[in-house]
Design a protein around this motif. Sequence first.
Motif, PDB file in Angstrom:
ATOM      1  N   GLY A  30      -8.859 -21.380   9.867  1.00 40.38           N
ATOM      2  CA  GLY A  30      -8.755 -20.627   8.620  1.00 40.38           C
ATOM      3  C   GLY A  30      -7.889 -21.223   7.531  1.00 40.38           C
ATOM      4  N   SER A  31      -6.850 -20.479   7.171  1.00 40.98           N
ATOM      5  CA  SER A  31      -6.051 -20.864   6.018  1.00 40.98           C
ATOM      6  C   SER A  31      -5.245 -22.144   6.235  1.00 40.98           C
ATOM      7  N   SER A  32      -5.078 -22.573   7.474  1.00 40.17           N
ATOM      8  CA  SER A  32      -4.379 -23.848   7.683  1.00 40.17           C
ATOM      9  C   SER A  32      -5.180 -24.996   7.071  1.00 40.17           C
ATOM     10  N   VAL A  33      -6.493 -24.836   7.049  1.00 40.35           N
ATOM     11  CA  VAL A  33      -7.353 -25.846   6.409  1.00 40.35           C
ATOM     12  C   VAL A  33      -7.075 -25.871   4.909  1.00 40.35           C
TER      13      VAL A  33
ATOM     14  N   ALA B 110       3.304 -35.291  14.753  1.00 36.88           N
ATOM     15  CA  ALA B 110       4.299 -34.311  14.321  1.00 36.88           C
ATOM     16  C   ALA B 110       3.653 -32.940  14.174  1.00 36.88           C
ATOM     17  N   PRO B 111       4.379 -31.894  14.583  1.00 34.20           N
ATOM     18  CA  PRO B 111       3.878 -30.539  14.393  1.00 34.20           C
ATOM     19  C   PRO B 111       4.247 -30.009  13.015  1.00 34.20           C
ATOM     20  N   ALA B 112       3.401 -29.123  12.498  1.00 33.79           N
ATOM     21  CA  ALA B 112       3.679 -28.405  11.239  1.00 33.79           C
ATOM     22  C   ALA B 112       3.105 -27.008  11.424  1.00 33.79           C
ATOM     23  N   GLY B 113       3.881 -26.142  12.069  1.00 32.72           N
ATOM     24  CA  GLY B 113       3.359 -24.827  12.397  1.00 32.72           C
ATOM     25  C   GLY B 113       4.226 -23.694  11.913  1.00 32.72           C
ATOM     26  N   GLY B 114       3.575 -22.595  11.592  1.00 30.57           N
ATOM     27  CA  GLY B 114       4.274 -21.395  11.177  1.00 30.57           C
ATOM     28  C   GLY B 114       4.765 -21.457   9.746  1.00 30.57           C
ATOM     29  N   THR B 115       5.275 -20.332   9.292  1.00 21.34           N
ATOM     30  CA  THR B 115       5.808 -20.255   7.935  1.00 21.34           C
ATOM     31  C   THR B 115       7.241 -20.748   7.900  1.00 21.34           C
ATOM     32  N   ASP B 116       7.771 -20.914   6.708  1.00 22.44           N
ATOM     33  CA  ASP B 116       9.161 -21.337   6.554  1.00 22.44           C
ATOM     34  C   ASP B 116      10.130 -20.300   7.122  1.00 22.44           C
ATOM     35  N   GLU B 117       9.700 -19.048   7.160  1.00 23.41           N
ATOM     36  CA  GLU B 117      10.541 -17.964   7.667  1.00 23.41           C
ATOM     37  C   GLU B 117      10.376 -17.767   9.174  1.00 23.41           C
TER      38      GLU B 117
ATOM     39  N   ALA C 229       3.301 -25.373   3.317  1.00 24.30           N
ATOM     40  CA  ALA C 229       3.102 -26.667   2.654  1.00 24.30           C
ATOM     41  C   ALA C 229       4.326 -27.555   2.837  1.00 24.30           C
ATOM     42  N   ASP C 230       5.516 -26.958   2.824  1.00 24.28           N
ATOM     43  CA  ASP C 230       6.737 -27.748   3.008  1.00 24.28           C
ATOM     44  C   ASP C 230       6.791 -28.378   4.398  1.00 24.28           C
ATOM     45  N   LYS C 231       6.377 -27.626   5.424  1.00 19.55           N
ATOM     46  CA  LYS C 231       6.370 -28.183   6.784  1.00 19.55           C
ATOM     47  C   LYS C 231       5.336 -29.297   6.913  1.00 19.55           C
ATOM     48  N   ILE C 232       4.188 -29.120   6.290  1.00 20.19           N
ATOM     49  CA  ILE C 232       3.167 -30.175   6.335  1.00 20.19           C
ATOM     50  C   ILE C 232       3.680 -31.424   5.628  1.00 20.19           C
ATOM     51  N   ALA C 233       4.274 -31.247   4.457  1.00 17.23           N
ATOM     52  CA  ALA C 233       4.803 -32.392   3.704  1.00 17.23           C
ATOM     53  C   ALA C 233       5.839 -33.154   4.532  1.00 17.23           C
ATOM     54  N   ALA C 234       6.743 -32.426   5.190  1.00 22.09           N
ATOM     55  CA  ALA C 234       7.771 -33.077   6.012  1.00 22.09           C
ATOM     56  C   ALA C 234       7.150 -33.812   7.194  1.00 22.09           C
ATOM     57  N   ALA C 235       6.136 -33.205   7.811  1.00 22.66           N
ATOM     58  CA  ALA C 235       5.482 -33.841   8.960  1.00 22.66           C
ATOM     59  C   ALA C 235       4.721 -35.098   8.532  1.00 22.66           C
ATOM     60  N   VAL C 236       4.037 -35.025   7.389  1.00 23.10           N
ATOM     61  CA  VAL C 236       3.335 -36.205   6.874  1.00 23.10           C
ATOM     62  C   VAL C 236       4.333 -37.327   6.627  1.00 23.10           C
TER      63      VAL C 236
ATOM     64  N   VAL D 270      -0.809 -35.188  12.213  1.00 26.63           N
ATOM     65  CA  VAL D 270      -0.051 -33.965  11.960  1.00 26.63           C
ATOM     66  C   VAL D 270      -0.879 -32.785  12.446  1.00 26.63           C
ATOM     67  N   LEU D 271      -0.275 -31.962  13.298  1.00 21.63           N
ATOM     68  CA  LEU D 271      -0.935 -30.775  13.833  1.00 21.63           C
ATOM     69  C   LEU D 271      -0.499 -29.566  13.010  1.00 21.63           C
ATOM     70  N   VAL D 272      -1.442 -29.019  12.247  1.00 18.94           N
ATOM     71  CA  VAL D 272      -1.164 -27.905  11.345  1.00 18.94           C
ATOM     72  C   VAL D 272      -1.652 -26.619  12.009  1.00 18.94           C
ATOM     73  N   SER D 273      -0.704 -25.758  12.362  1.00 20.81           N
ATOM     74  CA  SER D 273      -1.052 -24.528  13.064  1.00 20.81           C
ATOM     75  C   SER D 273      -0.398 -23.326  12.402  1.00 20.81           C
ATOM     76  N   HIS D 274      -0.958 -22.165  12.663  1.00 23.17           N
ATOM     77  CA  HIS D 274      -0.351 -20.910  12.218  1.00 23.17           C
ATOM     78  C   HIS D 274       0.884 -20.572  13.048  1.00 23.17           C
ATOM     79  N   SER D 275       1.031 -21.221  14.190  1.00 26.27           N
ATOM     80  CA  SER D 275       2.115 -20.936  15.119  1.00 26.27           C
ATOM     81  C   SER D 275       2.995 -22.166  15.307  1.00 26.27           C
ATOM     82  N   ASP D 276       4.286 -21.998  15.066  1.00 30.09           N
ATOM     83  CA  ASP D 276       5.225 -23.093  15.284  1.00 30.09           C
ATOM     84  C   ASP D 276       5.221 -23.521  16.747  1.00 30.09           C
ATOM     85  N   ALA D 277       5.226 -22.540  17.653  1.00 31.87           N
ATOM     86  CA  ALA D 277       5.254 -22.855  19.088  1.00 31.87           C
ATOM     87  C   ALA D 277       3.997 -23.615  19.505  1.00 31.87           C
ATOM     88  N   LEU D 278       2.837 -23.185  19.011  1.00 27.79           N
ATOM     89  CA  LEU D 278       1.586 -23.874  19.355  1.00 27.79           C
ATOM     90  C   LEU D 278       1.610 -25.308  18.837  1.00 27.79           C
ATOM     91  N   ALA D 279       2.024 -25.499  17.600  1.00 25.28           N
ATOM     92  CA  ALA D 279       2.062 -26.844  17.029  1.00 25.28           C
ATOM     93  C   ALA D 279       3.010 -27.752  17.814  1.00 25.28           C
TER      94      ALA D 279
END
Length: 130
Positions: A75-78, A38-45, A52-59, A11-20
């Motif tokens: 940073g905070s993605s960790v 699976a990507p998990a990037g950006g906020t829900d908005e 956390a919801d995107k990470i959970a879905a990707a996992v 799972v690729l956890v990024s601050h950016s949906d496009a980057l992930a």
Amino acid sequence: MSIPERRVGIVLVSHSDALAREAAALVRQIAGAHARVAPAGGTDEGGCGTSADKIAAAVEEVDQGAGVVLIPDLGSSVLTARLFEEPGSVVIADVPFVEGAISAAVLAATGAPLADVLAAAQEARTYRKL
């Protein structure tokens, strides 16, 4: 040699949906069809940040019972990824985002166990480009 059906997921956890999404596409192109990425990037908005919801879905998407490696960008993605750590099941790789993801996924696609996939990702910390 046959490839086991259950492989380690990435799972690729990024601050950016496009980057992930783009990093996941690149990793799949290099690692091949057997890679579970699976990507998990950006906020829900749709903004910059982590979810956390995107990470959970990707996992859930990549977990086949062989374990999952989370690769955060910075940073905070960790911190968000750490919510999902389960020793022996879901682990975080402190590695360069793209190089670590490719190394992990290439080995994971062969059916290697979680510890070996994590070690392959960690080796990316020593790769030199010049």
